[in-house]
Design a protein around this motif. Structure first.
Motif, mmCIF file in Angstrom:
data_model
loop_
_atom_site.group_PDB
_atom_site.id
_atom_site.type_symbol
_atom_site.label_atom_id
_atom_site.label_comp_id
_atom_site.label_asym_id
_atom_site.label_seq_id
_atom_site.Cartn_x
_atom_site.Cartn_y
_atom_site.Cartn_z
ATOM 1 N N VAL A 180 5.128 -15.454 2.543
ATOM 2 C CA VAL A 180 4.003 -15.655 1.583
ATOM 3 C C VAL A 180 2.974 -14.695 1.899
ATOM 4 O O VAL A 180 2.494 -14.091 1.015
ATOM 5 C CB VAL A 180 3.593 -17.017 1.583
ATOM 6 N N PRO A 181 2.535 -14.807 3.205
ATOM 7 C CA PRO A 181 1.505 -13.647 3.526
ATOM 8 C C PRO A 181 2.148 -12.283 3.509
ATOM 9 O O PRO A 181 1.047 -11.165 3.109
ATOM 10 C CB PRO A 181 1.230 -13.900 5.093
ATOM 11 N N LYS A 182 3.116 -11.904 3.631
ATOM 12 C CA LYS A 182 3.692 -10.545 3.492
ATOM 13 C C LYS A 182 3.561 -10.119 2.061
ATOM 14 O O LYS A 182 3.085 -9.028 1.564
ATOM 15 C CB LYS A 182 5.080 -10.353 3.741
ATOM 16 N N LEU A 183 4.123 -11.050 1.158
ATOM 17 C CA LEU A 183 4.069 -10.838 -0.440
ATOM 18 C C LEU A 183 2.370 -10.709 -0.598
ATOM 19 O O LEU A 183 2.309 -9.838 -1.576
ATOM 20 C CB LEU A 183 4.691 -12.082 -0.965
ATOM 21 N N ALA A 184 1.669 -11.702 -0.386
ATOM 22 C CA ALA A 184 0.081 -11.413 -0.590
ATOM 23 C C ALA A 184 -0.419 -10.222 -0.371
ATOM 24 O O ALA A 184 -1.096 -9.518 -1.168
ATOM 25 C CB ALA A 184 -0.499 -12.571 -0.004
ATOM 26 N N ALA A 185 -0.144 -9.605 0.971
ATOM 27 C CA ALA A 185 -0.510 -8.477 1.398
ATOM 28 C C ALA A 185 0.116 -7.234 0.542
ATOM 29 O O ALA A 185 -0.588 -6.287 0.185
ATOM 30 C CB ALA A 185 -0.192 -8.312 2.836
ATOM 31 N N ILE A 186 1.267 -7.232 0.251
ATOM 32 C CA ILE A 186 1.863 -6.324 -0.691
ATOM 33 C C ILE A 186 1.101 -6.003 -1.962
ATOM 34 O O ILE A 186 0.916 -5.181 -2.261
ATOM 35 C CB ILE A 186 3.281 -6.386 -0.718
ATOM 36 N N VAL A 187 0.992 -7.333 -2.550
ATOM 37 C CA VAL A 187 0.411 -7.470 -3.756
ATOM 38 C C VAL A 187 -1.104 -6.942 -3.856
ATOM 39 O O VAL A 187 -1.621 -6.004 -4.657
ATOM 40 C CB VAL A 187 0.499 -8.758 -4.431
ATOM 41 N N ILE A 188 -1.827 -7.249 -2.793
ATOM 42 C CA ILE A 188 -3.252 -6.722 -2.719
ATOM 43 C C ILE A 188 -3.285 -5.010 -2.412
ATOM 44 O O ILE A 188 -3.987 -4.603 -3.072
ATOM 45 C CB ILE A 188 -3.802 -7.376 -1.501
ATOM 46 N N VAL A 189 -2.342 -4.584 -1.653
ATOM 47 C CA VAL A 189 -2.397 -3.359 -1.364
ATOM 48 C C VAL A 189 -1.814 -2.400 -2.634
ATOM 49 O O VAL A 189 -2.228 -1.353 -2.881
ATOM 50 C CB VAL A 189 -1.557 -2.819 -0.255
ATOM 51 N N PHE A 190 -0.998 -2.996 -3.364
ATOM 52 C CA PHE A 190 -0.633 -2.531 -4.583
ATOM 53 C C PHE A 190 -1.677 -2.222 -5.300
ATOM 54 O O PHE A 190 -1.773 -1.404 -6.114
ATOM 55 C CB PHE A 190 0.922 -3.209 -5.139
ATOM 56 N N TRP A 191 -2.351 -3.679 -5.637
ATOM 57 C CA TRP A 191 -3.384 -3.510 -6.503
ATOM 58 C C TRP A 191 -4.383 -2.498 -6.372
ATOM 59 O O TRP A 191 -5.273 -1.684 -7.038
ATOM 60 C CB TRP A 191 -4.159 -4.780 -6.720
ATOM 61 N N VAL A 192 -4.752 -2.093 -4.932
ATOM 62 C CA VAL A 192 -5.847 -1.467 -4.327
ATOM 63 C C VAL A 192 -5.341 -0.004 -4.603
ATOM 64 O O VAL A 192 -6.290 0.808 -4.905
ATOM 65 C CB VAL A 192 -6.314 -1.703 -2.850
ATOM 66 N N THR A 193 -4.004 0.377 -4.404
ATOM 67 C CA THR A 193 -3.498 1.880 -4.448
ATOM 68 C C THR A 193 -3.124 2.252 -5.720
ATOM 69 O O THR A 193 -2.428 2.913 -5.906
ATOM 70 C CB THR A 193 -2.670 1.992 -3.159
ATOM 71 N N MET A 194 -3.045 1.359 -6.665
ATOM 72 C CA MET A 194 -2.398 1.624 -7.930
ATOM 73 C C MET A 194 -2.800 2.931 -8.428
ATOM 74 O O MET A 194 -2.293 3.639 -9.142
ATOM 75 C CB MET A 194 -2.527 0.498 -8.971
ATOM 76 N N ASP A 195 -4.369 3.085 -8.566
ATOM 77 C CA ASP A 195 -4.858 4.339 -9.076
ATOM 78 C C ASP A 195 -4.479 5.608 -8.208
ATOM 79 O O ASP A 195 -3.794 6.491 -8.810
ATOM 80 C CB ASP A 195 -6.565 4.307 -8.764
ATOM 81 N N PHE A 196 -3.907 5.465 -6.916
ATOM 82 C CA PHE A 196 -3.596 6.558 -6.404
ATOM 83 C C PHE A 196 -2.025 6.836 -6.717
ATOM 84 O O PHE A 196 -1.625 7.854 -6.621
ATOM 85 C CB PHE A 196 -3.564 6.560 -4.763
ATOM 86 N N MET A 197 -1.192 5.932 -6.727
ATOM 87 C CA MET A 197 0.102 5.773 -7.084
ATOM 88 C C MET A 197 0.382 6.650 -8.318
ATOM 89 O O MET A 197 1.066 7.454 -8.819
ATOM 90 C CB MET A 197 0.700 4.466 -7.073
ATOM 91 N N THR A 198 -0.721 5.964 -9.643
ATOM 92 C CA THR A 198 -0.546 6.670 -10.933
ATOM 93 C C THR A 198 -0.978 8.092 -10.821
ATOM 94 O O THR A 198 -0.174 9.122 -11.420
ATOM 95 C CB THR A 198 -1.343 5.831 -11.648
ATOM 96 N N GLU A 199 -1.950 8.641 -10.044
ATOM 97 C CA GLU A 199 -2.278 9.932 -10.237
ATOM 98 C C GLU A 199 -1.392 10.827 -9.568
ATOM 99 O O GLU A 199 -0.976 11.828 -9.910
ATOM 100 C CB GLU A 199 -3.683 10.040 -9.440
ATOM 101 N N THR A 200 -0.478 10.293 -8.599
ATOM 102 C CA THR A 200 0.380 11.072 -7.636
ATOM 103 C C THR A 200 1.760 11.150 -8.877
ATOM 104 O O THR A 200 2.207 12.299 -8.729
ATOM 105 C CB THR A 200 0.763 10.433 -6.480
#
Length: 90
Positions: free
Chosen positions: A53-73
């Motif tokens: 559960v904490p690992k999944l929550a951390a992954i979802v938060i980081v995905f949400w924060v870095t989504m703009d970077f991933m899309t631009e790349t």
């Protein structure tokens, strides 16, 4: 037909783009897993959901924060390498 050099260069760039995009998520999953594993070793709590559960929550938060970077790349890779190949350029 694509030249072998162009094909392998595009493949290399695509793999490098995948590495760049996945690095934030994988590093956070690694750090979170290590922290939870250390916590479990120190407290002798062996609960499976405590790691998941904490690992999944951390992954979802980081995905949400870095989504703009991933899309631009990804857009930069497709506009710079893939679309010119499809359109007939080299």
């Amino acid at each position: 037909m694509l030249d072998d050099g162009v094909f392998f260069d595009t493949l290399r760039q695509g793999l490098w783009t995948a590495v760049i995009i996945s690095t934030p998520i994988l590093s956070v999953a690694l750090v979170t897993g290590l922290a939870i594993g250390l916590f479990q070793a120190l407290t002798s709590i062996q609960e499976m959901t405590l790691t998941f559960v904490p690992k999944l929550a951390a992954i979802v938060i980081v995905f949400w924060v870095t989504m703009d970077f991933m899309t631009e790349t990804l857009v930069a890779f497709f506009e710079g390498h893939v679309i010119p190949l499809i359109a007939g350029g080299s």
